[in-house]
Design an enzyme around this catalytic site. Structure first.
Site: not given
Ligand code: A3P
Length: 279
Positions: A100, A130, A185, A241-243
């Site tokens: 990161h 997020s 994303y 979480r929500k995605g």
């Molecule tokens: P949300 O909190 O909006 O749901 P990181 O991995 O960089 O910490 O990012 C986490 C974010 O990516 C979270 O967003 C998570 O839900 C989302 N995420 C993880 N896997 C995913 C997938 N397969 N498709 C869409 N979003 C995803």
């Protein structure tokens, strides 16, 4: 052990906040001399932009290409102790690495060796939302007192790993570098199969169309959330979480939305990165 106080969970180094438990200063200092290899597979993403999503896909791609035998989670390089960095320095190629860190803090050797870097970005509003939920659910991070307070910290870059805008601005100058691929994303949400295909092409992973389809099917939010206990243990629900795209609308006030648009425009307006993010 007594729980750590919130104010001790982050520390500041050269102006940027880091997570005390996960990336103590000795990790960051040892990293400065980590030797990159030209064939390393490096994933870079600001927190909450989709790191775990993409690292999961990269693992699947490398396994399918017969390259990576160990399907366990890839830790961020800044989470590696100096001892673990030694282990990594001896592990066979191609290595899968992630971070990161701001571009300027990625070990210099990666730029010198022109290691391929896959960079994932997400629109700053959903990233902030997020991050807000994540900081409230992850014990190594301080609790946010409120959305408004967290929003201000995100805007000023007073969150772990620093300012989203600083990191984006640094990458905006490297969109056309041959060893850099930037994917968003939002693009992945709409074009998962094509995203997998492009990433395979970038890293020269020779996968069949069938393998690409299978990886995309296993990388939807639902599929990854279902598998999150295995991949991420207790934190599974926290990482997945929500995605969705647009959850910011449930959190931002009109004024916050306008203020962030203005900051984004000031930092990134007119750059190719802004065009890629189409935000
Ligand atoms: P949300 O909190 O909006 O749901 P990181 O991995 O960089 O910490 O990012 C986490 C974010 O990516 C979270 O967003 C998570 O839900 C989302 N995420 C993880 N896997 C995913 C997938 N397969 N498709 C869409 N979003 C995803």
């Amino acid at each position: 052990a007594k729980a750590m106080k919130d104010e001790d969970k982050l520390y500041r180094h050269q102006g940027t906040l880091y997570v005390s438990i996960m990336s103590p200063l000795e990790n960051l200092q040892a990293l400065e001399t980590l030797e990159a290899r030209p064939d390393d597979v490096l994933l870079v993403a600001y927190p909450k932009c989709g790191f775990n999503w993409m690292i999961g896909m990269l693992q699947k791609m490398m396994i399918a290409a017969g390259l990576e035998k160990d399907p366990k989670q890839t830790p961020l390089m800044e989470f590696l102790s100096p001892e673990m960095q030694k282990v990594i320095s001896e592990s066979p190629s191609p290595r899968l690495l992630g971070t990161h860190l701001h571009l300027k803090n990625i070990p210099a050797s990666f730029t010198a060796k022109k290691t391929k870097m896959l960079v994932v970005f997400r629109n700053p509003k959903d990233t902030a939302v997020s991050y807000y939920h994540f900081t409230n659910k992850n014990a190594v991070l301080p609790k946010a007192e409120s959305w408004d307070k967290f929003y201000s910290e995100f805007m000023s870059g007073d969150v772990a790993w620093g300012s989203y805008f600083d990191q984006a601005l640094a990458w905006a100058k490297h969109v056309d570098d041959p060893n850099v691929m930037i994917v968003t994303y939002e693009y992945l949400k709409q074009n998962l199969v094509e995203g997998v295909r492009q990433v395979c092409k970038f890293f020269n992973f020779a996968l069949s169309e069938e393998q690409i389809q299978t990886i995309a099917q296993g990388s939807t939010f639902e599929a990854m959330k279902d598998n999150s206990k295995d991949s991420h243990g207790q934190l599974g629900n926290v990482f997945f979480r929500k995605g969705e795209v647009g959850d910011w609308k449930n959190h931002f006030s009109e004024a916050q939305s306008k203020e962030m648009d203005a900051k984004y425009e000031k930092c990134l307006g007119g750059t190719k990165l802004a065009a890629l993010l189409k935000y």
